[in-house]
Design an enzyme around this catalytic site. Structure first.
Site, mmCIF file in Angstrom:
data_model
loop_
_atom_site.group_PDB
_atom_site.id
_atom_site.type_symbol
_atom_site.label_atom_id
_atom_site.label_comp_id
_atom_site.label_asym_id
_atom_site.label_seq_id
_atom_site.Cartn_x
_atom_site.Cartn_y
_atom_site.Cartn_z
ATOM 1 N N TYR A 197 0.844 -1.194 0.000
ATOM 2 C CA TYR A 197 0.000 0.000 0.000
ATOM 3 C C TYR A 197 0.877 1.241 0.000
ATOM 4 O O TYR A 197 1.846 1.308 0.751
ATOM 5 C CB TYR A 197 -0.912 0.029 1.241
ATOM 6 N N GLU B 190 -0.610 4.780 -0.527
ATOM 7 C CA GLU B 190 -1.450 5.956 -0.796
ATOM 8 C C GLU B 190 -0.640 7.225 -0.555
ATOM 9 O O GLU B 190 0.114 7.320 0.414
ATOM 10 C CB GLU B 190 -2.699 5.921 0.084
ATOM 11 N N ASP C 198 -6.487 13.484 -25.349
ATOM 12 C CA ASP C 198 -6.381 12.085 -24.934
ATOM 13 C C ASP C 198 -5.640 11.356 -26.051
ATOM 14 O O ASP C 198 -6.204 11.082 -27.111
ATOM 15 C CB ASP C 198 -7.797 11.526 -24.746
ATOM 16 N N THR D 202 -3.480 6.102 -22.200
ATOM 17 C CA THR D 202 -3.259 4.796 -21.611
ATOM 18 C C THR D 202 -1.790 4.474 -21.863
ATOM 19 O O THR D 202 -1.133 5.141 -22.673
ATOM 20 C CB THR D 202 -4.129 3.715 -22.277
ATOM 21 N N LYS E 174 -1.132 0.829 -25.322
ATOM 22 C CA LYS E 174 -1.429 0.711 -26.755
ATOM 23 C C LYS E 174 -0.110 0.891 -27.512
ATOM 24 O O LYS E 174 0.777 0.071 -27.352
ATOM 25 C CB LYS E 174 -2.517 1.713 -27.140
ATOM 26 N N ARG F 76 -1.131 -2.432 -18.819
ATOM 27 C CA ARG F 76 -2.495 -1.911 -18.988
ATOM 28 C C ARG F 76 -2.785 -0.898 -17.885
ATOM 29 O O ARG F 76 -3.006 -1.266 -16.733
ATOM 30 C CB ARG F 76 -3.470 -3.085 -18.919
HETATM 31 N N1 DSN Z 1 -11.313 0.347 -25.751
HETATM 32 C C1 DSN Z 1 -10.203 1.133 -26.243
HETATM 33 C C2 DSN Z 1 -9.963 0.898 -27.688
HETATM 34 O O1 DSN Z 1 -10.088 -0.227 -28.119
HETATM 35 O O2 DSN Z 1 -9.613 1.821 -28.397
HETATM 36 C C3 DSN Z 1 -10.361 2.554 -25.919
HETATM 37 O O3 DSN Z 1 -10.564 2.693 -24.562
#
Ligand code: DSN
Length: 432
Positions: A56, A58, A202, A228, A231, A237
């Site tokens: 933990y 925080e 984003d 994110t 990707k 993730r």
């Molecule tokens: N679900 C993602 C995608 O496939 O682009 C976006 O959050």
């Protein structure tokens, strides 16, 4: 020795152990073309499975609500420093568990309940968290939306300006989940300035390209940038939120305790490892190959008579119109037909789609994962041919078995995770 600390999952839980094995095999034996997916390095994978999951922490480095955080501080500070170095941003918060939570923290930083946001329409390529009525962004804020031009199928910046003048948003949201063209962040920043709005970009899909300068950076033009990390950025993730220094304190407060509790230190450690990889020269070469592969794949699909939305791609993904005004098949049928030959894509709405999102007129295809496996433009041309034959004759068993064989031959040439990971109980010791 206490068995609790030594027994492997294959000794303790066959259901889950076998599912892991099957998933390793599925990923390895198929062609992964979902544009938002990628394969992490063994180093990133290892880091996620470490004892940091027990901790933990925080708070933030140097200011925790728990003792024993000295090593958690090391990994979180490394992730912060590396994120700042990659993107050239003033402040980075590496705690968001996902892109959606990064976006939620930014919206809570920039807005009051009931304020107006202007985001890209989901069916034109936007994202749920950019104002969908069923998402927090649509539930707690007033939403105006913009999209692409019917002819060019690309963002119409004049129309966006008009929408901004009309709706007077407090936050303009840009970035997309299914948009194959370069986004003009500079123009969006100017539009926002004209109407007194802040901007959140984003960049979840294009973060890897932005990291190496193969897509223009939003950082100079936007108060907030989120992404994110799994990707094109090819990390675990999770999410990442960045902002100008003036918003740093508020953003940190919104991430924790606003939106989340304890940070996932094992995932933050893996983000640090992935960010380290993103800073290496190899990463730029990888991203260039992702782009070259996307162009090659789009060209081969177009050559085979498929319609590429907007006429092509500038990034890692493309949208293929498979419905063709009723002359073709639905996106759902296309996804299923390709899945049957071990090619994984997702159905996707196309701009001005007449089908429901769960059926859709298109499929979305991306090259990050197969590029990580080492595939190049020659393989993309071959894959384009396979996809086209299945989509032209989705009911043919003969085509399906031929393509299934071709997929098996191709994937065998590009092995991955080959260290015996995920051995199945019934095949103990076998390498996958
Ligand atoms: N679900 C993602 C995608 O496939 O682009 C976006 O959050």
């Amino acid at each position: 020795m206490n068995q609790f600390f030594t027994a492997s999952i294959s000794d303790t839980d066959l259901l889950i152990s076998d599912a892991i094995h099957d998933e390793v095999r599925r990923q390895s034996d198929g062609l992964e073309l979902i544009a938002s997916e990628n394969f992490v390095s063994k180093a990133v994978l290892e880091t996620m499975g470490t004892v940091f999951t027990n901790k933990y922490a925080e708070g933030y480095p140097g200011k925790r609500y728990y003792g024993g955080c000295e090593f958690a501080d090391v990994v979180e500070q490394a992730a912060i420093d590396r994120a700042k170095q990659i993107f050239g941003c003033e402040h980075a918060n590496v705690q968001p568990h996902s892109g959606a939570q990064a976006n939620m923290a930014v919206l809570m930083t920039a807005l009051e309940h009931g304020d107006t946001i202007l985001g890209m329409n989901l069916s034109h390529g936007g994202h749920l968290t950019h104002g969908h009525p069923l998402n927090f962004s649509g539930l707690y804020f007033k939403v105006a939306d913009y999209g692409v031009n019917r002819e060019t199928e690309q963002i119409d910046y004049d129309e966006l300006q008009r929408k901004a003048e009309e709706s007077k948003p407090k936050l303009l949201i840009c970035g997309a989940s299914a948009y194959p063209r370069t986004i003009d962040f500079e123009r969006i920043g100017q539009i926002a300035q004209c109407v007194g709005a802040k901007v959140m970009a984003d960049i979840a899909h294009i973060a890897g390209l932005v990291a190496v300068g193969l897509h223009p950076s939003p950082v100079p033009h936007c108060e907030f940038v989120t992404t994110t990390t799994h990707k094109t950025l090819r990390g675990p993730r999770a999410g990442l939120a960045m902002c100008r220094e003036e918003f740093a304190k508020d953003l940190d407060r919104r991430v924790f305790p606003g939106v989340q509790g304890g940070p996932l230190i094992h995932i933050i450690a893996a983000k640090a490892v992935a960010f380290g990889e993103a800073l290496s020269p190899d990463f730029k070469a990888y991203q260039q190959q992702v782009l070259d592969n996307a162009k090659a794949l789009a060209a081969s699909l177009a050559e085979a008579g498929l319609r590429i939305v907007s006429g092509g791609t500038d990034n890692h993904l493309m949208l293929v119109d498979v419905w063709l005004d009723g002359k073709g098949i639905t996106g759902k049928e296309a996804e299923k037909a390709l899945e049957a030959v071990n090619i994984t894509v997702n159905k996707n709405t196309i701009p001005f789609d007449t089908q429901k999102p769960f059926v859709a007129s298109g499929i979305r295809i991306g090259t990050p994962a197969l590029t990580t496996r080492g595939m190049k433009v020659d393989e993309m041309a071959q894959i384009g041919g396979m996809i086209a034959s299945v989509l032209h004759e989705p009911a043919s068993d003969e085509v399906k078995s031929r393509v299934r064989r071709e997929v098996a031959e191709l994937t065998a040439q590009f092995p991955m995770y080959s260290s015996g990971m995920g051995s199945k109980s019934s095949e103990a010791g076998s390498a996958v």
